[in-house]
Design an enzyme around this catalytic site. Structure first.
Site, PDB file in Angstrom:
ATOM      1  CG  HIS A  62      -2.001  -1.002   1.166  1.00 49.21           C
ATOM      2  ND1 HIS A  62      -3.001  -1.075   2.098  1.00 49.21           N
ATOM      3  CD2 HIS A  62      -2.262  -1.985   0.280  1.00 49.21           C
ATOM      4  CE1 HIS A  62      -3.832  -2.053   1.791  1.00 49.21           C
ATOM      5  NE2 HIS A  62      -3.404  -2.625   0.693  1.00 49.21           N
ATOM      6  CD  GLU A  64      -1.564   3.973   3.722  1.00 48.42           C
ATOM      7  OE1 GLU A  64      -1.336   3.263   2.716  1.00 48.42           O
ATOM      8  OE2 GLU A  64      -2.714   4.143   4.171  1.00 48.42           O
ATOM      9  CB  CYS A 102      -6.072  -0.860   5.375  1.00 46.05           C
ATOM     10  SG  CYS A 102      -4.397  -1.527   5.338  1.00 46.05           S
ATOM     11  CB  CYS A 105      -1.593   1.248   6.365  1.00 50.70           C
ATOM     12  SG  CYS A 105      -1.212   0.492   4.783  1.00 50.70           S
TER      13      CYS A 105
END
Lengths: 212, 648
Positions: A62, A64, A102, A105
């Site tokens: 992701h 992040e 999420c 993360c």
């Protein structure tokens, strides 16, 4: 969720979120779920990241995680900083991301110990900053005496949420008819699955409140 | 618990059947002949308020063979003031049929098991639909499946222990349809786990100046002098515990390595996922996104130019060959269409329950089943702190199982875990375990100790390092007045020696001698009790006195090692534990207390010359300045055994 800090002018917040959105657009251009982020340290952008899950076939890549890795590599390998110093640096960083982090993360951001997070639309399916779990509030986990305490971070949502949502929509619309994979229809479903997943999210995110 | 067991970790925390949450409802007797009418009207008034699993009507047989019908009118508020909360329509109904409503309780949530359901029906009848899972194993494992689960768990445990004595979390991703390992990894939050550690350490020693900023100069000097084989062992002794157990700890580790490979997020699961993704790209490079490095523009171009399938395959085959994997080549070509989506259908084996980050990563990567051996009470996200498998909103759900190890294996790891968490009571672990007994040893009993050490070394019993610095502190706190140096062991002692474990460990091919062998060895060497040392050396520590360090240039690894885990010396915990079975450990325990008072000006001279070890008695307070305990590993212990010149 709190409102942006005093020391951070709303204009700046929008400016940084705009940068995050640019990252998300990059992801979109690469047929990735359009999420992007930037990390700031002392008012300067020190890292940027965007989704690379399809490219890497690693669903943990992701935005992040990408940006955190950029910083770790930089601080560790180039600057030769120790864990302690890196942790110190992270604790002065703020992250701007187009969609609520999420659970993975949010946990990662807590582990590295960022100071604060600004996000765009909420993530009703997997959000780790209030939607499903609240990993940003340190009290969410029991801390034993021998264990380093879970770190919380300040979290502000709803910044330019509609822009983030419209990126998700574009992703869906550009989606499959136009996806340049006509020769391999059988291989597409994985990507479809991802699309659908975010489409649902997008649909539910219409009602995101706007703080700015 | 002498056998392996696989326990399903359910989506919801288990609630004792009689403690299920309830809600108040307003109910009333009704005339049976009015039932249809009333139900029809109720459905118009409040059709959906009542939990769906709750039956609206209950039939009761009363005396005289009569049937009485009770009907739920509506959900009642929390307050006892029923009339205030009754919806208007219901009130009208009550009035028109002259009902006499009363408040009763029904279970709030649908039953998840037959036991729950039976309990629920005592309050008010509910419906029960047994879960229709489509994931294998929730309904039980076949013997064959169980065996492969155990085998893979065994493999995982072994991985976690490799790296001589250091215990980390390990992850093994398996394709259960062919029982094939797809990827495996250990924690890489610290550089010290991987095989790359050696090279990293070499890099470190080449750049001693970096240490200068964090250490005093003597340490730097010491470090430079480190002989190569010692330096290789050193890192393995530094890090303690599995990443998922305390994900936030990384920042507190004062590991002053400049090695480039530590990473606070590289928990075993994350690394294994990455490795499985790499495998995916290698085996199935046909999606126009070849190579890790392709940037966005590239993938757009390669995608939009949309090469024909034949052309693409050609490219693929060369890629695969370049990737030095012939099997990849053939497999890739033959089963392109069978390319799995991420880890769909795969299982992952973990030693510890994953933290939230790892657990969510496994959701993202579409893992089908998770097997773990030990719960993670402070940070676990599959039942301990969070329960991701029960988060309905997630787009993927895996089934979670805890694999309970047979006693023989469990003893060791259970101790390890207990040492780490000190939370036996809270973790729901096997209470049937015999209590681990801590025994402190000092070098006073050198001959015996060395025999003991040799025993462990010879039989390669595991040496666990699971104590946080804080915990070390705690452990040693009350020993402060007399602990001076050296090694402290915590042993597992067992009251009843069961031989059940033997066959198992052999059949599993575990690299461990049977308890019988220790016994013989122990007897031969006149150990205090033949059944004393049945299992596991948990931890070993060396007491490092800061202000004396620089005088010992020959043991530099210890000093530099020590700096990261510096802790003021201590307070008792150990003795509490010891007292639990004092009778058995008497010999060693009592001797140890005396012997811990012995001390030298330099702890290291003790190791060099065992005859000298009692020569000095320093003032207890004085020697604590800058002193600290340092966990040590096999290499160091071996070293100590050597220097003690075992005559056993």
């Amino acid at each position: 969720m709190a409102s942006p800090t005093e020391e951070q002018s709303p204009d700046d917040t929008l400016k940084y979120m705009e940068l995050a959105l640019q990252q998300a657009k990059l992801a979109l251009d690469c047929l990735e779920v359009p999420v992007g982020c930037v990390i700031l340290e002392g008012g300067k952008v020190v890292a940027a990241g965007r989704n690379r899950t399809n490219e890497t076939r690693n669903a943990t890549r992701h935005a992040e995680m990408e940006a955190i890795d950029v910083l770790l590599e930089k601080w560790q390998q180039k600057d030769g900083l120790s864990q302690l110093e890196v942790a110190e640096k992270f604790s002065k960083c703020s992250l701007y991301v187009t969609c609520e982090p999420c659970i993975m993360c949010a946990a990662a951001l807590s582990i590295v110990g960022v100071q604060e997070v600004y996000y765009g639309c909420t993530n009703d399916k997997f959000g780790g900053c209030g939607s499903i779990l609240s990993l940003h509030s340190s009290s969410s986990m029991e801390g034993g005496g021998e264990v380093a305490r879970p770190k919380g971070f300040k979290c502000t949502g709803g910044i330019m949420a509609s822009e983030a949502v419209s990126l998700f929509r574009s992703f869906y619309e550009q989606g499959n008819p136009n996806a340049p994979k006509p020769h391999r229809p059988l291989l597409v479903p994985p990507d479809n699955a991802l699309n659908n997943l975010y489409v649902k999210e997008e649909q539910e995110s219409h009602h995101v409140r706007h703080f700015c | 618990m002498n056998t392996w067991q696989i326990l399903h970790v359910p989506d919801k925390p288990p609630i004792p059947p009689h403690q299920q949450p309830t809600v108040n409802v307003l109910a009333s007797d009704i005339e049976p002949k009015l039932a249809n009418t009333i139900i029809r009207r109720l459905n118009q008034i409040s059709p959906l308020e009542i939990p769906r699993h709750v039956k609206r009507i209950q039939k009761k047989h009363v005396e005289g063979g009569k049937i009485k019908l009770l009907v739920i009118l509506c959900v009642a508020g929390d307050g006892e003031n029923e009339s205030n909360n009754i919806p208007e329509g219901v009130q009208q109904l009550i009035n028109s049929y002259q009902l006499s409503p009363f408040i009763t309780k029904v279970c709030q949530y649908a039953a998840t098991s037959k036991e729950d359901w039976e309990e629920q029906c005592k309050l008010w009848p509910t419906s029960f639909h047994p879960p229709t899972y489509n994931i294998d194993g929730i309904g039980g494992f076949s013997e064959e499946d169980s065996h492969s689960v155990f085998d893979f768990m065994q493999l995982t445990l072994k991985m976690a222990r490799s790296g001589d004595g250091l215990i980390v979390n390990a992850a093994v991703i398996v394709d259960p349809s062919v029982n094939q390992v797809i990827a495996s990894a250990c924690d890489q939050t610290c550089s010290l786990y991987s095989s790359k550690a050696e090279s990293c350490i070499r890099n470190c020693t080449k750049q001693p100046e970096v240490y200068g900023s964090h250490h005093d100069s003597s340490v730097v000097a010491d470090h430079v002098n480190v002989s190569s084989n010692v330096s290789h062992d050193e890192p393995k002794q530094r890090h303690i515990g599995a990443s998922c157990l305390n994900p936030w700890q990384w920042a507190q580790q004062k590991l002053q390595t400049t090695s480039s490979s530590w990473h606070p997020l590289r928990h075993a699961s994350i690394v294994a996922i990455e490795s499985s993704a790499a495998r995916d790209r290698r085996l199935f490079p046909s999606l126009g996104q070849d190579g890790d490095k392709s940037n966005g523009v590239d993938s757009i171009q390669s995608s939009s130019t949309s090469t024909t399938p034949t052309k693409r395959q050609k490219t693929d085959s060369t890629n695969a060959e370049n990737g030095d994997k012939l099997d990849a080549h053939t497999e890739g070509l033959s089963s392109v269409s069978a390319r799995p989506y991420l880890c769909t259908g795969y299982d992952i084996y973990l030693v510890w329950e994953p933290c939230a980050m790892c657990a969510m990563a496994l959701v993202h990567q579409r893992i089908r089943r998770i097997f773990y051996a030990f719960p993670n009470p402070h940070a676990g996200a599959l039942g301990s702190v969070h329960r991701l498998q029960g988060e309905k909103s997630l787009n993927h759900h895996y089934a979670v199982f805890r694999v309970v190890l047979p006693k023989e294996l469990l003893d060791r790891d259970e101790i390890a875990r207990t040492s780490e968490n000190d939370k036996r009571a809270n973790t729901g672990c096997q209470s049937s375990l015999s209590v681990p007994v801590s025994v402190s040893l000092s070098l006073k009993i050198v001959p015996r100790l060395s025999v003991l050490l040799k025993l462990f070394l010879d039989y390669e019993l595991p040496l666990h390092f699971l104590l946080s610095d804080e915990r070390c502190n705690q452990l040693f706190n009350t020993k402060a007045s007399f602990s001076s140096f050296s090694i402290i062991f915590t042993f597992k002692m067992e009251e009843k020696r069961s031989d059940l474990g033997e066959d198992h460990s052999n059949s599993q091919g575990h690299k461990m001698k049977t308890p019988e062998s220790h016994k013989k060895y122990a007897n031969r060497d006149a150990m205090s009790r033949s059944d004393l040392w049945t299992d596991g050396l948990i931890c070993a520590f060396e007491f490092i006195r800061g202000h004396k360090r620089s005088t010992n240039s020959k043991v530099p690894s210890r000093t530099s090692d020590g700096d990261h885990s510096k802790m003021p010396v201590p307070v008792n915990r150990l003795s509490e534990a010891s007292s639990q079975k004092l009778d058995r450990s008497k010999l060693l325990d009592s001797s140890s207390k005396d012997e811990f008072r012995s001390n030298q000006k330099s702890p290291f001279s003790d190791y060099r010359d065992s005859d000298n070890h009692q020569s000095g008695h320093l003032n207890a307070t004085e020697r604590f300045d800058g002193s600290h305990w340092v966990p040590i590993g096999w290499a160091r212990i071996s070293e100590l055994v050597q220097t003690m010149q075992v005559d056993g």
